[in-house]
Design a protein around this motif. Structure first.
Motif, PDB file in Angstrom:
ATOM      1  N   TRP A  28       0.851  -1.186   0.000  1.00 30.22           N
ATOM      2  CA  TRP A  28       0.000   0.000   0.000  1.00 30.22           C
ATOM      3  C   TRP A  28       0.892   1.244   0.000  1.00 30.22           C
ATOM      4  N   PRO A  29       0.451   2.327  -0.609  1.00 33.70           N
ATOM      5  CA  PRO A  29       1.263   3.546  -0.625  1.00 33.70           C
ATOM      6  C   PRO A  29       1.341   4.193   0.760  1.00 33.70           C
ATOM      7  N   ALA A  30       2.330   5.017   0.951  1.00 29.54           N
ATOM      8  CA  ALA A  30       2.512   5.846   2.152  1.00 29.54           C
ATOM      9  C   ALA A  30       2.647   5.027   3.437  1.00 29.54           C
ATOM     10  N   GLY A  37      -5.386   0.550   4.412  1.00 31.54           N
ATOM     11  CA  GLY A  37      -5.678   0.639   2.981  1.00 31.54           C
ATOM     12  C   GLY A  37      -7.117   0.280   2.675  1.00 31.54           C
ATOM     13  N   GLN A  41      -9.924   2.795   1.049  1.00 37.72           N
ATOM     14  CA  GLN A  41     -10.708   2.481  -0.146  1.00 37.72           C
ATOM     15  C   GLN A  41     -12.202   2.673   0.104  1.00 37.72           C
ATOM     16  N   ILE A  74      -1.020   9.891   5.020  1.00 40.29           N
ATOM     17  CA  ILE A  74      -1.050  10.418   3.652  1.00 40.29           C
ATOM     18  C   ILE A  74      -1.054  11.943   3.623  1.00 40.29           C
ATOM     19  N   PHE A  85      -6.268  11.221  -2.938  1.00 38.10           N
ATOM     20  CA  PHE A  85      -5.073  10.392  -2.783  1.00 38.10           C
ATOM     21  C   PHE A  85      -5.345   8.983  -3.307  1.00 38.10           C
ATOM     22  N   ALA A  86      -6.479   8.413  -2.905  1.00 39.35           N
ATOM     23  CA  ALA A  86      -6.834   7.056  -3.354  1.00 39.35           C
ATOM     24  C   ALA A  86      -6.938   6.987  -4.862  1.00 39.35           C
ATOM     25  N   GLU A  88      -5.506   8.986  -7.093  1.00 43.30           N
ATOM     26  CA  GLU A  88      -4.181   9.209  -7.685  1.00 43.30           C
ATOM     27  C   GLU A  88      -3.290   7.976  -7.569  1.00 43.30           C
ATOM     28  N   HIS A  89      -3.551   7.119  -6.612  1.00 43.02           N
ATOM     29  CA  HIS A  89      -2.738   5.928  -6.386  1.00 43.02           C
ATOM     30  C   HIS A  89      -3.419   4.639  -6.845  1.00 43.02           C
ATOM     31  N   GLY A  90      -4.449   4.784  -7.650  1.00 44.61           N
ATOM     32  CA  GLY A  90      -5.099   3.624  -8.246  1.00 44.61           C
ATOM     33  C   GLY A  90      -5.809   2.707  -7.263  1.00 44.61           C
ATOM     34  N   LEU A  91      -6.327   3.270  -6.186  1.00 50.12           N
ATOM     35  CA  LEU A  91      -6.973   2.449  -5.165  1.00 50.12           C
ATOM     36  C   LEU A  91      -8.482   2.350  -5.334  1.00 50.12           C
TER      37      LEU A  91
END
Length: 93
Positions: A28-30, A37, A41, A74, A85-86, A88-91
């Protein structure tokens, strides 16, 4: 109200309760944990804390706690920021 499921008609509430909340990811990012995560979502999709808790088997308090940690990690302070954010990060698949 009935909802068609893979093998039979189920009441809507049961169908919702039996659906998988979110798929597992390798990372997961960040530095978000798996649970953070998942909470991100669901929050980014517009679910309330009560709905997030229900979907993930958590209390509202625990869902809020995870969401607060997500915001810190984040660097946002609103759901709109978290949703951006979600996205932009493909979540949001």
């Amino acid at each position: 109200m009935k909802l068609f499921s893979g093998n039979s008609n189920l009441p809507l509430a049961r169908a919702i309760a039996e659906r998988p909340a979110t798929p597992a990811r390798d990372s997961w990012p960040a530095g978000l944990s798996e649970r953070e995560g998942q909470v991100l979502q669901l929050a980014a999709r517009g679910l309330t804390l009560k709905e997030i808790g229900r979907d993930l088997g958590l209390s509202v308090h625990t869902a809020r706690h995870h969401l607060e940690h997500v915001y810190e990690k984040i660097g946002v302070s609103t759901r709109a920021g978290a949703a951006l954010f979600a996205a932009e990060h493909g979540l949001l698949t």
